[in-house]
Enzyme design. Structure first.
Site, short mmCIF file in Angstrom:
data_model
loop_
_atom_site.label_atom_id
_atom_site.label_comp_id
_atom_site.label_asym_id
_atom_site.label_seq_id
_atom_site.Cartn_x
_atom_site.Cartn_y
_atom_site.Cartn_z
N SER A 188 0.84 -1.19 0.00
CA SER A 188 0.00 0.00 0.00
C SER A 188 0.88 1.25 0.00
CB SER A 188 -0.93 -0.04 1.22
OG SER A 188 -1.89 0.96 1.14
N TYR A 223 -3.49 7.72 -8.46
CA TYR A 223 -2.72 6.63 -7.83
C TYR A 223 -3.20 6.42 -6.40
CZ TYR A 223 1.24 4.48 -5.38
OH TYR A 223 2.03 3.68 -4.59
N LYS A 227 -4.87 3.04 -4.64
CA LYS A 227 -4.34 2.37 -3.45
C LYS A 227 -5.38 2.35 -2.33
CE LYS A 227 -0.02 1.22 -4.43
NZ LYS A 227 0.41 -0.19 -4.46
N1 LIG Z 1 8.69 3.84 -4.26
C1 LIG Z 1 7.89 4.43 -3.36
O1 LIG Z 1 8.19 5.52 -2.83
C2 LIG Z 1 6.62 3.76 -2.95
C3 LIG Z 1 5.92 4.32 -1.86
C4 LIG Z 1 4.76 3.71 -1.43
C5 LIG Z 1 4.31 2.56 -2.07
N2 LIG Z 1 4.99 2.05 -3.14
C6 LIG Z 1 4.48 0.80 -3.75
O2 LIG Z 1 5.51 -0.17 -3.70
C7 LIG Z 1 5.32 -1.11 -4.75
C8 LIG Z 1 6.64 -1.32 -5.47
O3 LIG Z 1 7.00 -0.09 -6.09
P1 LIG Z 1 8.49 0.28 -6.48
O4 LIG Z 1 8.79 1.56 -5.84
O5 LIG Z 1 9.41 -0.88 -6.28
O6 LIG Z 1 8.29 0.57 -8.03
P2 LIG Z 1 8.91 -0.14 -9.35
O7 LIG Z 1 10.39 -0.26 -9.21
O8 LIG Z 1 8.34 0.62 -10.49
O9 LIG Z 1 8.29 -1.60 -9.30
C9 LIG Z 1 6.97 -1.84 -9.69
C10 LIG Z 1 6.84 -3.28 -10.13
O10 LIG Z 1 5.48 -3.49 -10.55
C11 LIG Z 1 5.52 -4.13 -11.81
N3 LIG Z 1 4.32 -3.89 -12.59
C12 LIG Z 1 3.78 -2.70 -12.94
N4 LIG Z 1 2.71 -2.90 -13.72
C13 LIG Z 1 2.57 -4.25 -13.86
C14 LIG Z 1 1.66 -5.08 -14.55
N5 LIG Z 1 0.68 -4.58 -15.31
N6 LIG Z 1 1.82 -6.42 -14.46
C15 LIG Z 1 2.82 -6.95 -13.72
N7 LIG Z 1 3.72 -6.22 -13.06
C16 LIG Z 1 3.59 -4.88 -13.13
C17 LIG Z 1 6.75 -3.56 -12.50
O11 LIG Z 1 7.12 -4.38 -13.59
P3 LIG Z 1 8.06 -3.80 -14.80
O12 LIG Z 1 9.45 -3.75 -14.25
O13 LIG Z 1 7.88 -4.79 -15.88
O14 LIG Z 1 7.52 -2.45 -15.14
C18 LIG Z 1 7.72 -3.61 -11.34
O15 LIG Z 1 8.22 -4.92 -11.19
C19 LIG Z 1 4.21 -0.54 -5.62
O16 LIG Z 1 3.00 -1.18 -5.29
C20 LIG Z 1 4.14 0.92 -5.23
O17 LIG Z 1 2.85 1.45 -5.41
C21 LIG Z 1 6.15 2.61 -3.58
#
Ligand SMILES: NC(=O)c1ccc[n+]([C@@H]2O[C@H](COP(=O)([O-])OP(=O)(O)OC[C@H]3O[C@@H](n4cnc5c(N)ncnc54)[C@H](OP(=O)(O)O)[C@@H]3O)[C@@H](O)[C@H]2O)c1
Length: 315
Positions: A188, A223, A227
């Site tokens: 989340s 977004y 969530k």
């Molecule tokens: N980074 C932050 O500050 C933050 C803060 C709060 C929450 N979050 C949450 O943490 C989680 C991980 O984010 P992250 O920061 O690690 O971002 P990220 O590096 O962009 O990783 C996102 C992952 O989701 C995959 N994905 C996106 N669309 C998809 C689809 N249609 N089917 C299958 N896989 C898909 C991406 O695959 P591809 O590599 O193929 O694109 C990637 O593996 C997410 O749920 C995000 O909302 C992140």
């Protein structure tokens, strides 16, 4: 103040709480084998090829998980991730498999769940981590839904629902003495608390997100709402699913740099500013991953249906 929480929902949704949580609050530590020995267990991570998911995969291997399934839409990237994860593993047989999962296609979600159903043992840990933030209005060509809502909410909860009976029916591969209650953690964000959720009174609700925007696009709000929808779903689902079947919770990694999350703003002025903001207030993917694993590995039945931040239950 709601019982059991150290903050109110109003404070939780405020910028001050966010800054305190990011900068001052102690984070959940990276777990060690002494905290949790996952040998024998199977784990699934959606989006395990990059970012928080890849780092969580690495930490799960450190905890001894026997079989790790990286559920990815880009299998080449998944294979590269699997290779990098296995390079440093020397202590015993651990398997990392790469399975195709595209959350933009219901058929892919259903095929993935069917494949999980063919495993002899159930997954003990499911980290529904894959997520997206679209910088421009983007609608799924197959369903017509907004892509944030499609990926972060609809397809994610479809997968969750399809996996539940499998988790209920199958035994764990971990030895009986350590037979764990499975965990399903839906990653989340505190932005769920920040959503204005202007669509709240639309009836039916979902078409309100499918309408093409007529004014300025607010990527953060869309977004955040996606969530929030997932969070509300988890909270309601947990009322219907006994915690003995699976502990379902929703942790945030916190503001995390070093992932590909803001990729759609790369090369723009906005992306530059966001990058600086993440560096000032954020933490690295190792910290982000340990926050989500505190929920997916360690949190007990009290976390069923709850949002977790820095390893703590939050409203
Ligand atoms: N980074 C932050 O500050 C933050 C803060 C709060 C929450 N979050 C949450 O943490 C989680 C991980 O984010 P992250 O920061 O690690 O971002 P990220 O590096 O962009 O990783 C996102 C992952 O989701 C995959 N994905 C996106 N669309 C998809 C689809 N249609 N089917 C299958 N896989 C898909 C991406 O695959 P591809 O590599 O193929 O694109 C990637 O593996 C997410 O749920 C995000 O909302 C992140």
């Amino acid at each position: 103040m709601a019982s059991g929480f150290d903050t109110t929902p109003e404070q939780q949704a405020g910028q001050l709480h966010f800054l305190k949580s990011q900068i001052l609050e102690t984070k959940a530590p990276v777990l060690t084998r002494k905290d949790a020995d996952l040998s024998g267990q199977t784990a699934i991570i959606t989006g395990g090829n990059v970012g928080v998911g890849l780092e969580a995969a690495s930490q799960l291997l450190q905890l001894g998980v026997s079989k790790l399934i990286l559920a990815v839409r880009n299998e080449q990237s998944g294979q590269a991730a699997a290779k990098s994860l296995l390079v440093s593993r020397k202590d015993g047989p651990q398997k990392v498999e790469v399975w195709k999962l595209n959350l933009s296609e219901y058929a892919s979600v259903m095929a993935f769940a069917e494949r999980v159903g063919k495993l002899e043992a159930r997954p003990d840990i499911v980290l529904l981590n894959a997520g997206i933030i679209c910088a421009k209005p983007t609608f799924n060509p197959l369903t017509g839904h907004d892509e944030d809502v499609q990926t972060n909410y609809l397809s994610t909860v479809l997968l969750l629902i399809l996996l539940l009976p499998i988790l209920k029916a199958k035994p764990s591969a971990a030895i009986a003495a350590k037979n764990p209650v499975p965990h399903i953690s839906v990653v989340s964000s505190v932005l769920a608390h920040w959503s204005k959720f202007d669509e709240r009174s639309a009836d039916p609700l979902l078409p309100a997100f499918d309408a093409k925007p007529t004014s300025n696009w607010n990527m953060e709000e869309r977004y955040s709402a996606s969530k929030l929808l997932a969070l509300i779903f988890c909270s309601e689902l947990a009322r219907r699913i006994p915690r003995e079947v699976a502990i379902i919770n929703a942790p945030t990694p916190g503001l995390t740099y070093g992932s590909s999350f803001m990729r759609q703003t790369a090369g723009t002025v906005l992306g530059f500013i966001i990058g600086i903001y993440y560096r000032i207030f954020g933490h690295g993917t190792n910290v982000g991953a340990s926050q989500v694993l505190a929920a997916a590995v360690r949190a007990g039945p009290e976390s069923h249906g709850q949002f977790l931040e820095n390893g703590k239950l939050r409203p």
